[in-house]
Design an enzyme around this catalytic site. Structure first.
Site, short mmCIF file in Angstrom:
data_model
loop_
_atom_site.label_atom_id
_atom_site.label_comp_id
_atom_site.label_asym_id
_atom_site.label_seq_id
_atom_site.Cartn_x
_atom_site.Cartn_y
_atom_site.Cartn_z
N ASP A 68 26.89 21.64 58.31
CA ASP A 68 27.58 22.71 58.90
C ASP A 68 29.07 22.97 57.68
O ASP A 68 29.27 23.97 57.56
CB ASP A 68 28.14 22.67 60.10
CG ASP A 68 29.10 21.44 60.43
OD1 ASP A 68 28.92 20.43 59.70
OD2 ASP A 68 29.79 21.60 61.62
N ASP A 213 30.41 22.39 66.23
CA ASP A 213 30.70 21.94 67.67
C ASP A 213 31.28 23.12 68.40
O ASP A 213 31.11 23.28 69.65
CB ASP A 213 31.54 20.77 67.42
CG ASP A 213 30.88 19.64 66.56
OD1 ASP A 213 29.96 19.51 66.30
OD2 ASP A 213 31.84 18.78 66.31
N SER A 255 32.64 6.56 68.06
CA SER A 255 32.51 7.27 66.88
C SER A 255 33.89 8.04 66.94
O SER A 255 34.13 8.96 67.53
CB SER A 255 31.55 8.07 66.72
OG SER A 255 31.57 9.12 65.76
#
Length: 499
Positions: A68, A213, A255
């Site tokens: 992205d 996102d 993460s």
């Protein structure tokens, strides 16, 4: 008849009842309990009830990882887990008070000053709210909207998106916060503008976000995955074939995107920029023009394809194979080609300069190869879904594309980790048609495409093969297993609730 507006042109929906978002099943009962608990705690903490609430969901990216921010389309879907932000303007105090339903998170207080700098060296969970706060004021200013003197805000947050999972808990929090602030000022804007604004916001926390996102969290529609295009942001509904379910499973390796940005996430952003500049120069652009004008691999795709066409192909990776070497590049080697030092090329990006301090070499061939091949897989995924194949054949093709994506993420982009590799392998050994890491990687979740008929057994097998030993070791609690492995159908996007 007036043309129907595309859904990214519509404002954030405002609801007065929960069933308009949460349906009429057990999910609605759970939501009712959450909202009741939220209002009770808000009153207990702040002495009054909230003015309104905003919610924004997490997401699972089905395919299109780490592309992205290179300008390429991605294909995520929203999940049912979300973040709810309850808010009330507090004219009496010039303070932002941000509390959490979960007592693990202490209340954060900040001045009611939209120009404040965020202390990035001191990671606090409330910083994500301040991202939205600063971003909304910047956006309002750019629109000539006068929000008046800053006022205090009382805020209470409740999130069910697991943190550190690669399911975008941070984006859900930034989006819900921004939308809550916007609604508290009685403003509303088209979803695509909110998606862009919330993407821009995350830079305040030091992450060079690509926008996927935020776009899916804001623009998702129940029952559909979305093909998200950028520049400009657009969402196209993708109806997934019948007979398949996506199972999301947490590797239990966190993460920590914002914390490890310099060596992981932002490092890859820098490597892609360098790969695109070197390709542009090798394909005939003047070094200075390449440095000034080429920001992403999509900027040089045209040049790469022109080169490929002279070889009877349309694959930009032909140029990557021809002009970038497989061995890692040193700083000196790159500077010899660009004729400019790297600190100067990235002088306007503090987060990129942090990358340069931490990196010794750059794997440009591998990163570019991943981006161009992954961008192709996204469109192959979308084409498969809209083809005339049987649902069975579609599911098989989608699984194959997911497996190829994981291989590329693992080997070329190196954003996997041992726990994810183990989990993906267990998924494939237990009947998944395809499985891959999802989200930024370096921990977080895997997503597996599984035939509906075997989903309960598949989840049991994962519990036995992957989670049981970790439950024994006390890594997680058996009662919490449903938070770490669950089946998901595409859920709806951001909303405002005024009761």
């Amino acid at each position: 008849m007036a043309q129907m507006m595309r859904h990214e042109e519509l404002p954030i929906p405002i609801h007065s009842a929960l069933d308009e978002v949460y349906g009429d099943s057990s999910q609605l009962e759970e939501a009712q309990l959450r909202f009741d608990r939220l209002k009770t705690k808000f009153h207990k903490v702040f002495g009054h009830l909230p003015q309104l609430c905003a919610r924004s969901p997490g997401r699972v990216n089905l395919i299109g990882e780490h592309i992205d921010y290179e300008g390429y389309s991605v294909l995520p879907m929203a999940i049912r887990q979300d973040t709810i932000v309850a808010i009330r303007r507090n004219e009496g105090e010039k303070v932002l008070r941000i509390a959490n339903v979960n007592d693990k998170y202490e209340m954060c207080t900040y001045p009611a000053d939209p120009n404040q700098e965020i202390d990035l060296k001191n990671h606090k969970w409330g910083h994500y709210f301040i991202c939205g706060y600063k971003g909304f004021y910047e956006f309002a200013r750019s629109r000539g909207i006068d929000l008046g003197e800053p006022v205090g805000l009382d805020v209470l947050i409740d999130g069910t998106v697991p943190t550190g999972s690669g399911l975008s808990s941070s984006a859900a929090l930034v989006c819900a916060s921004t939308i809550a602030i916007m609604a508290a000022f009685e403003e509303n804007f088209p979803k695509k503008e909110i998606a862009q604004l919330t993407c821009d916001c995350e830079r305040h926390i030091g992450t060079q976000s690509g926008g996927m996102d935020q776009a899916i969290s804001v623009m998702a529609k129940s029952g559909f995955a979305e093909l998200i295009d950028f520049n400009p942001i657009r969402a196209t509904d993708v109806q997934l074939p019948a007979g398949g379910t996506f199972v999301v499973a947490h590797s239990l390796a966190d993460s920590l995107k914002a914390v490890t940005a310099a060596t992981n996430y932002n490092n890859r952003v820098v490597e892609c920029r360098l790969a695109s500049i070197l390709l542009a120069i090798k394909l005939g652009m003047k070094p200075q023009d390449a440095i000034s004008n080429v920001k992403t691999l999509s900027d040089v795709e045209g040049l790469c394809m022109s080169y490929a066409s002279t070889r009877g192909s349309s694959d930009p990776n032909l140029a990557v194979k021809e002009f970038l070497k497989e061995e890692p590049y040193t700083v000196d080697e790159i500077e010899e080609i660009t004729g400019e030092n790297l600190e100067s090329i990235f002088r306007n990006s503090a987060s990129s300069l942090d990358v340069l301090k931490a990196a010794k070499h750059f794997k440009l061939y591998q990163r570019a190869s991943h981006v161009y091949s992954e961008a192709k897989r996204v469109h192959a995924f979308k084409d498969t879904v809209s083809s005339d194949l049987s649902d069975e054949a579609k599911l098989k093709n989608l699984g194959d594309l997911m497996n190829a994506s994981h291989y590329s993420c693992s080997v070329l982009y190196e954003c996997s980790c041992p726990e994810l590799e183990e989990l993906v392998n267990i998924c494939k050994e237990n009947g998944a048609l395809g499985a891959r890491l999802t989200g930024a990687g370096w921990g977080g979740c895997a997503v597996a495409l599984v035939k509906d008929s075997i989903v309960p057994q598949f989840i049991l097998n994962l519990k036995e093969r992957f989670y049981q030993s970790r439950i024994h070791r006390g890594v997680i609690n058996n009662n919490d297993l449903g938070l770490y492995v669950f089946a998901s159908k595409p859920s709806s996007g951001a909303a405002i609730f005024k009761f």
